[in-house]
Design a protein around this motif. Structure first.
Motif, mmCIF file in Angstrom:
data_model
loop_
_atom_site.group_PDB
_atom_site.id
_atom_site.type_symbol
_atom_site.label_atom_id
_atom_site.label_comp_id
_atom_site.label_asym_id
_atom_site.label_seq_id
_atom_site.Cartn_x
_atom_site.Cartn_y
_atom_site.Cartn_z
ATOM 1 N N ASP A 1 -14.871 -5.222 -4.164
ATOM 2 C CA ASP A 1 -13.798 -4.556 -4.062
ATOM 3 C C ASP A 1 -13.441 -4.056 -2.558
ATOM 4 O O ASP A 1 -14.103 -3.493 -1.839
ATOM 5 N N HIS B 1 -5.025 -2.334 -5.825
ATOM 6 C CA HIS B 1 -6.347 -2.810 -5.412
ATOM 7 C C HIS B 1 -6.554 -3.959 -5.123
ATOM 8 O O HIS B 1 -5.562 -4.838 -5.466
ATOM 9 N N ASP C 1 -6.621 -2.383 6.881
ATOM 10 C CA ASP C 1 -6.967 -3.300 8.242
ATOM 11 C C ASP C 1 -7.371 -4.700 7.790
ATOM 12 O O ASP C 1 -8.230 -5.273 7.608
ATOM 13 N N THR D 1 -10.456 -2.603 -1.705
ATOM 14 C CA THR D 1 -9.616 -1.824 -1.584
ATOM 15 C C THR D 1 -9.376 -0.855 -0.245
ATOM 16 O O THR D 1 -8.568 -0.347 0.315
ATOM 17 N N SER D 2 -10.618 -0.525 -0.149
ATOM 18 C CA SER D 2 -10.866 0.474 1.172
ATOM 19 C C SER D 2 -10.550 -0.324 2.438
ATOM 20 O O SER D 2 -10.285 0.495 3.364
ATOM 21 N N GLU D 3 -10.275 -1.426 2.551
ATOM 22 C CA GLU D 3 -10.165 -2.153 3.698
ATOM 23 C C GLU D 3 -8.670 -2.544 3.956
ATOM 24 O O GLU D 3 -8.262 -3.260 5.103
ATOM 25 N N ARG E 1 -0.147 2.051 -7.112
ATOM 26 C CA ARG E 1 -1.319 2.330 -6.535
ATOM 27 C C ARG E 1 -2.028 0.862 -6.528
ATOM 28 O O ARG E 1 -2.164 0.067 -7.598
ATOM 29 N N TRP F 1 0.667 -1.264 0.019
ATOM 30 C CA TRP F 1 0.054 -0.114 -0.023
ATOM 31 C C TRP F 1 0.870 1.263 -0.071
ATOM 32 O O TRP F 1 0.733 2.364 -0.724
#
Length: 395
Positions: free
Chosen positions: A279, A269, A286, A281-283, A267, A261
């Protein structure tokens, strides 16, 4: 190897020749029987011993740690096996940690949760507190988390967090080394100790070598810029088949994405898929919550996942798509066509039958051959190997 150790390895089948175990060996025998006595093949043969028991380790008789306390005994005073006294998973974990060396304990725990699927080891809060966090435990938690009540789930998350942190710490070292990058060798007028170029300075001042004092007079110190070379931004898209057979790869994909990351110029994903595409990617930052939210099992629609990845591609020739899957596709032609569209655009595609530290991958070789003909790299890698592949593409 003494007779006592052979007795532990062979079990009751050797009683006639070797006799019954006594003392600590009897307790060890009972602990082994609690686990391996449930082997279906042994039960069919009417034998209470076998290869699984032998493979529990060459140190079966090395774990004697003094007198200890008595294991669970039947009415005749002998240590009980299956069917005499009910031994809980918690009791058994206590016993094996007392009776055996660490290496053997790890093997026994692994067989309990993976081979015999003794879910109490990870769904009983007392057992979960006793078992040592490991990748084996992590896999078991992911497979059984739907059986856990809130209290057990909280304990499981703590165990998963410990394992994930260890994996990230280990992989981060490899990623940092791989992506450290070559710093610019341009000279700079900004002189400080951090910018001092020792090798270049020595080379430039060799003519001032004094053989008598065995020293070099530095007349011209050199300094270089510490800024990295400019790197065009690349896109890395990890597509992870979350079927049950890919559980190790799911774990390592989450950890790998977290390590990638913060790599400059990359970048990342992370996409998980079965018959649906999610998707994640936002997690990525964590990975514990990410893994606890993964739904293992079900079918898979690789074509849908590849098509979704295609929507994320901005600069094809600076994009790497990694498909982590066993390639068993119900719609093989559609899947291959979707991959072909990416390769035709110039996207670098890598198909990994496994992303983990070891193991022989099982995958559809016919589809793999079709992908190879498209220019796709097909194989299996460790997370460190993937880091080297991505770094090689960027350079």
């Amino acid at each position: 190897m003494n007779s006592e150790r052979w007795r532990l390895i062979l079990g009751d089948a050797s009683s006639g020749a070797l006799g019954d175990p006594t003392g600590i060996a009897a307790e060890q025998d009972s602990a082994l029987e609690w686990l391996y006595g449930r082997d279906a093949a042994r039960a069919a043969q009417g034998v209470r011993s076998g290869g699984s028991r032998a493979r529990a380790g060459g140190a079966l008789a090395k774990g004697q740690k003094g007198e200890g306390r008595a294991l669970h005994r039947d009415r005749r005073g002998r240590p009980s096996g299956v069917g005499t006294t009910v031994v809980s998973a918690v009791d058994w974990l206590d016993d094996i940690n007392r009776l055996f060396p660490r290496e053997t304990v790890h093997r026994l725990e692994r067989d309990a949760v993976e081979k015999y699927e003794i879910t109490e080891v990870v769904t009983d809060p007392e057992a979960l507190e006793r078992i040592e966090p490991s990748v084996t435990l992590l896999r078991a938690v992911l497979r059984t988390k739907h059986l856990m009540d809130p209290r057990v789930l909280a304990l499981a998350k703590k165990a998963v967090d410990t394992v994930v942190k260890e994996l990230i710490e280990k992989l981060s070292v490899d990623v940092r080394k791989t992506f450290h990058g070559t710093r610019s060798r341009q000279g700079t007028s900004f002189r400080n100790s951090r910018n001092f170029d020792f090798p270049a300075t020595v080379l430039a001042n060799l003519k001032h070598w004094n053989p008598e004092t065995r020293s070099i007079a530095i007349e011209k110190p050199l300094f270089t810029s510490r800024t990295r070379r400019h790197t065009d931004t690349w896109t890395l898209i990890l597509l992870v088949d979350q079927s049950g057979s890919m559980i190790d790869s799911v774990v390592h994909s989450a950890v790998t994405a977290a390590c990638f990351w913060n790599v400059p110029g990359l970048r990342t994903h992370l996409i998980a898929y079965d018959t649906n595409v999610v998707d994640l990617t936002s997690e990525v930052l964590d990975p514990v919550e990410l893994l606890m939210g993964v739904q293992l099992g079900g079918g898979n629609d690789g074509a849908k996942a590849v098509d979704y990845a295609g929507q994320l591609v901005e600069t094809p020739r600076r994009t790497i798509v990694v498909i982590i899957s066993d390639l068993y596709e119900s719609q093989a032609d559609r899947f291959v066509r979707s991959v072909s569209r990416l390769t035709d655009e110039g996207v670098r595609v890598l198909a990994l039958a496994a992303l983990d530290e070891s193991g022989e991958p099982d995958y559809d070789r016919e589809i793999a051959q079709r992908l190879v003909r498209l220019g796709v790299h097909v194989g299996a890698m460790t997370p460190g190997g993937l880091a080297e592949f991505v770094a090689g593409c960027i350079r």
